[in-house]
Enzyme design. Structure first.
Site, short mmCIF file in Angstrom:
data_model
loop_
_atom_site.label_atom_id
_atom_site.label_comp_id
_atom_site.label_asym_id
_atom_site.label_seq_id
_atom_site.Cartn_x
_atom_site.Cartn_y
_atom_site.Cartn_z
N ASP A 359 1.64 -6.01 -13.99
CA ASP A 359 1.48 -5.94 -12.30
C ASP A 359 0.48 -7.14 -12.05
OD1 ASP A 359 1.07 -5.29 -9.45
OD2 ASP A 359 2.90 -4.05 -10.13
N ASP A 360 -0.19 -7.35 -10.86
CA ASP A 360 -1.01 -8.35 -10.18
C ASP A 360 -2.24 -8.60 -11.14
OD1 ASP A 360 -1.81 -10.03 -8.64
OD2 ASP A 360 -1.85 -8.68 -6.94
N LYS A 469 9.10 -7.62 -11.03
CA LYS A 469 8.78 -7.05 -9.76
C LYS A 469 8.41 -8.19 -8.88
CE LYS A 469 5.45 -3.85 -7.66
NZ LYS A 469 4.27 -2.85 -8.17
N ASP A 471 7.36 -9.25 -5.55
CA ASP A 471 6.55 -8.45 -4.41
C ASP A 471 6.74 -9.55 -2.90
OD1 ASP A 471 5.01 -6.68 -3.00
OD2 ASP A 471 3.71 -6.54 -4.64
N CYS A 519 10.18 -5.47 -3.80
CA CYS A 519 8.94 -4.90 -3.32
C CYS A 519 8.30 -5.62 -2.34
CB CYS A 519 7.74 -4.80 -4.71
SG CYS A 519 6.13 -3.98 -3.91
N ASP A 541 4.23 2.13 -1.62
CA ASP A 541 2.94 2.09 -2.72
C ASP A 541 2.25 3.43 -2.56
OD1 ASP A 541 2.96 -0.39 -3.34
OD2 ASP A 541 1.53 -1.35 -1.79
C1 GLA Z 1 1.68 -4.50 -3.59
C2 GLA Z 1 2.43 -3.69 -4.57
C3 GLA Z 1 1.95 -3.05 -5.51
C4 GLA Z 1 1.02 -3.72 -6.25
C5 GLA Z 1 0.44 -4.88 -5.35
C6 GLA Z 1 -0.41 -5.96 -6.27
O1 GLA Z 1 0.75 -3.83 -2.72
O2 GLA Z 1 3.28 -2.86 -3.43
O3 GLA Z 1 2.75 -2.08 -6.23
O4 GLA Z 1 2.12 -4.52 -7.04
O5 GLA Z 1 1.26 -5.40 -4.46
O6 GLA Z 1 -1.31 -6.58 -5.46
#
Ligand code: GLA
Length: 740
Positions: A359-360, A469, A471, A519, A541
């Site tokens: 992820d991030d 993913k 976002d 997302c 989330d």
């Molecule tokens: C959003 C997404 C989360 C995650 C964060 C990362 O809030 O919905 O699932 O990926 O960003 O910063």
């Protein structure tokens, strides 16, 4: 399925075994709406159902005339489908029938996502051209009917046939007039972390609407509404659905007029919108899917689920079962390095999980959410070997690899912003509003879309990346693009979304094997427009199982389980602090695209065994859970709101998984039964429970083989929580049914 045109009656009848849609050319050429509902006999005229002529002043005549694509300024004071500003500044428009064509199949929409046909024979499209010769405006109205679906897909194309520019101030995709007002307006509303809560309110004189002005469909309202009778349930009664295939500013609105008729319109939100239409130019509205069900909300949902899964989702992932993922976000947030990620991947693989999502935080200098969006180069201090090395090590472990990106954004502290401050959306004379320390890139600029296509393609080509993913974590403020002249700024929000669609289109075409998940801070852009490119979305989330009961229930009104990502996370839950049993978290997440959002290296030996059992259970029933027929049984929004039940049944009725969830424990409960649906009444089903004995408690004392008739008419006897091991809040029990 057929589209009939009767020249004598001047009527169109779009018809299949489930629905009819009847349109009539009124005596003065206006296009009247006659009927949309259960199938009517073919070869007959239904024109007597509506007044023959629309002269305007519907109130004075005492006859509100139902119209297909109403306009303002000539006597219809209800909400219009089209509003324009003509070269002389006037806005009255009267559209009259000009011509029509009946075409096999269904064409795509330029620049916009849409439902489609695989085989030309499965649908037919009616195109009716209406025109105003004074205004020199033509509108092409398109209606598609599929052979086997209880729905009509509509869109409209506005053409300037005059010599001077015209400003379109509002262009709906569809308008539908219903002859009475005895309806409830069902919408999916909420906020971040509590998306898609079901709201149901009786229509009253005046307007009721849901909308967005944020540049995305939004957490606050989904671009879907249903109209139901007060008596409509999941199983019975009439329901109309309106689902807009669009991800930007939308409007879904119902108006009850002074005669007690209802008009519904669906399309791009006219608030803040305008579009300059040069001579000969065409404006294409997004499409809207109109479903009619006489069998309650359950049947309505199934129509949307099948359409969105089979003829909106596209590419090779449409028909593939989706992998079980583990995502490191809640496990590590920004605090990770390669050994930590590999330890998570390795532990997850041991449990049977199939794909690891980084992820991030893997790029630029991003160790918190204040920097680096836009700088999509791997952070070598965290991942010294780069993405390729990490991805290959994850593959060596036996898992596939995916990444998170947020391409539409830029951080103020980023190299991209330093190089191209003009790419961040803003009004030159005002400070930019920040949200999550970031700005939104101007996706209306082709050079921004080209840049992002290059950057994301480079990432996807640099390593074995199987999943993305995508976002989008903040909405647009100070909407403005210096590339547009002052009089075209009203086009900006729509052009933004067209830019997003073009990037999605190019990337999904270039990387067809990559599974995209959309997302937007969870479900902030969970809509059919996104599903056309990314067949699944991060539903919310909020990963708390109890919150997810409501979120997933609401989301399932239009969207199939194959589109709803749902993960098991750690407790206390990071969004609400609630502690729920591990089995309950899985039992909720099974009804979606299943995965995990926790650090498996921190699990106890017992928890690891439970997770392995969950993964094995999901794999066994994955096809059914992702593609079966989903039926909602007990609503978390009704009654004492303390219980939820739903089930997924195989299309052939031979197997089903039922989920029953009790939120708060009750002392001394009475006997309870749950009536199931969708089974074969003549079949005998072997019934087993999950979790199996040992995880929570022994299963209920029910015979192991039960008839489909009994299960649907008398019900399944639910176990009580009298046994001490069953007590406690937040309990779930699954029942698995297999025809013998
Ligand atoms: C959003 C997404 C989360 C995650 C964060 C990362 O809030 O919905 O699932 O990926 O960003 O910063």
């Amino acid at each position: 399925m057929a589209i009939e045109w009767s020249a004598a009656a001047r009527e169109f009848h779009l018809r299949n075994d489930q629905v009819s849609y009847v349109i009539r050319v009124l005596e003065n050429g206006s296009l009247g709406h006659v009927y949309f509902g259960a199938t009517l006999a073919e070869g007959k005229s239904y024109g007597h159902l509506v007044p023959g002529e629309f002269y305007g002043f519907s109130n004075r005549l005492g006859q509100p005339v139902p119209l297909e694509f109403p306009t303002g300024g000539t006597g219809d004071y209800r909400i219009p489908a089209l509003t324009v500003e003509l070269p002389d500044g006037s806005g009255a428009v009267e559209l009259r029938y000009k011509s029509h064509r009946i075409l096999p199949g269904k064409a795509g929409l330029p620049g916009l996502p849409s439902t489609y046909v695989d085989l030309g024979l499965e649908a037919e499209t009616l195109e009716i051209t209406v025109a105003d010769h004074v205004a020199q405006i033509e509108v092409r109205l398109l209606y598609t009917i599929y052979r086997d679906r209880p729905l009509v897909v509509r869109e409209a194309r506005i053409v300037n046939s005059g010599p001077s520019p015209v400003i379109v101030r509002g262009a709906m995709s569809a308008s539908l007039d219903l002859p009475d007002a005895g309806w409830e307006f069902v919408s999916l509303s909420g906020e971040w972390a509590r998306e898609c809560h079901v709201e149901r309110l009786a229509l009253r004189p005046g307007r009721q609407s849901v909308s967005s002005t944020r540049g995305a469909s939004g957490h606050q309202h989904n671009p879907f509404v249903a109209l139901t009778r007060p008596s409509t349930t999941e199983e019975h009664g009439e329901a109309y659905g309106f689902s807009l295939v669009y991800s930007g500013n939308f409007l879904l609105e119902a108006e009850v007029d002074s005669f007690g008729t209802t008009r519904v319109r669906a399309g791009i939100n006219p608030d803040g919108f305008s579009w300059l239409l040069g001579p000969g130019a065409e404006f294409v509205t997004p499409e809207v899917v109109l479903v009619f069900s006489a069998g309650g909300l359950g049947e309505l949902s199934d129509a949307y689920h099948c359409l969105f899964r089979e003829r909106l989702a596209s590419g090779p992932w449409r028909d593939r079962v989706r992998p079980i993922v583990i995502n490191n976000w809640e496990a590590t947030y920004f605090n990770f390095d390669e050994p930590k990620l590999l330890a998570i991947a390795s532990a997850a693989h041991d449990l049977g999980i199939e794909l690891f999502v980084l992820d991030d935080g893997w790029f630029g200098r991003r160790n918190d959410d204040t920097t680096s969006l836009g700088d999509w180069q791997v952070n070598l201090s965290k991942l010294p070997g780069g993405l390729d090395s990490l991805a290959r090590k994850v593959e060596d472990i036996g898992m596939r690899f995916g990444i998170w990106i947020e391409p539409e954004m830029v951080s103020r502290h980023s190299d991209l912003f330093a190089q191209h401050p003009e790419w961040a959306i803003g009004i030159p004379t005002r400070p930019r509003t920040e949200g999550r320390n970031q700005y939104v890139l101007d996706m209306s600029r082709p050079e921004v879309v080209n840049h992002l296509f290059g950057v994301v393609s480079q990432i996807l080509g640099s390593a074995p990346i199987a999943y993305v993913k995508w976002d989008m974590n903040r909405n647009i403020t100070e909407p403005y693009s210096p590339t547009l002249p002052a009089w075209r700024q009203g086009e900006f929000m729509h052009r933004y979304i067209l830019g997003v669609y073009s990037l999605y289109e190019r990337l999904t075409r270039a990387f067809p094997e990559v599974l995209f998940e959309s997302c937007a801070g969870g479900g902030g852009r969970f809509d059919p427009g996104m599903l056309a490119f990314a067949p699944q979305a991060w539903t919310s989330d909020d990963t708390d199982a109890i919150e997810r009961l409501r979120i997933q229930w609401g989301t399932s009104l239009p969207y199939p389980l194959s589109s709803m990502s749902a993960h098991v996370s750690a407790v206390p839950n990071h969004q609400v602090g609630r502690v729920t049993p591990l089995a309950t978290r899985a039992a909720v997440a099974f009804f979606g695209v299943f995965g995990y959002e926790l650090d498996p290296t921190t699990l106890s030996v017992e928890e690891r065994a439970d997770v392995a059992d969950q993964v094995a259970f999901y794999k066994q029933w994955r096809d059914l859970l992702q593609r079966g027929r989903f039926l909602r049984l007990r609503s978390p929004f009704e009654g004492d709101r303390d219980e939820t039940a739903w089930m997924t049944v195989a299309r052939d009725g031979r197997s089903a998984v039922v989920g029953h969830y009790r939120i708060l424990s009750r002392p001394n409960p009475g006997p309870q039964r749950l009536r199931l649906r969708g089974l074969d009444p003549t079949a005998a089903y072997r019934v087993s429970t999950w979790p199996s004995a040992g995880q929570v408690a022994a299963g209920p004392a029910i015979p192991v083989v039960l008839g489909g008739d009994e299960l649907m008419s008398a019900g399944l006897v639910l176990e009580s929580n009298r046994a001490s091991a069953e007590r406690g809040d937040f309990r779930a029990r699954l029942y698995v049914l297999e025809a013998t």
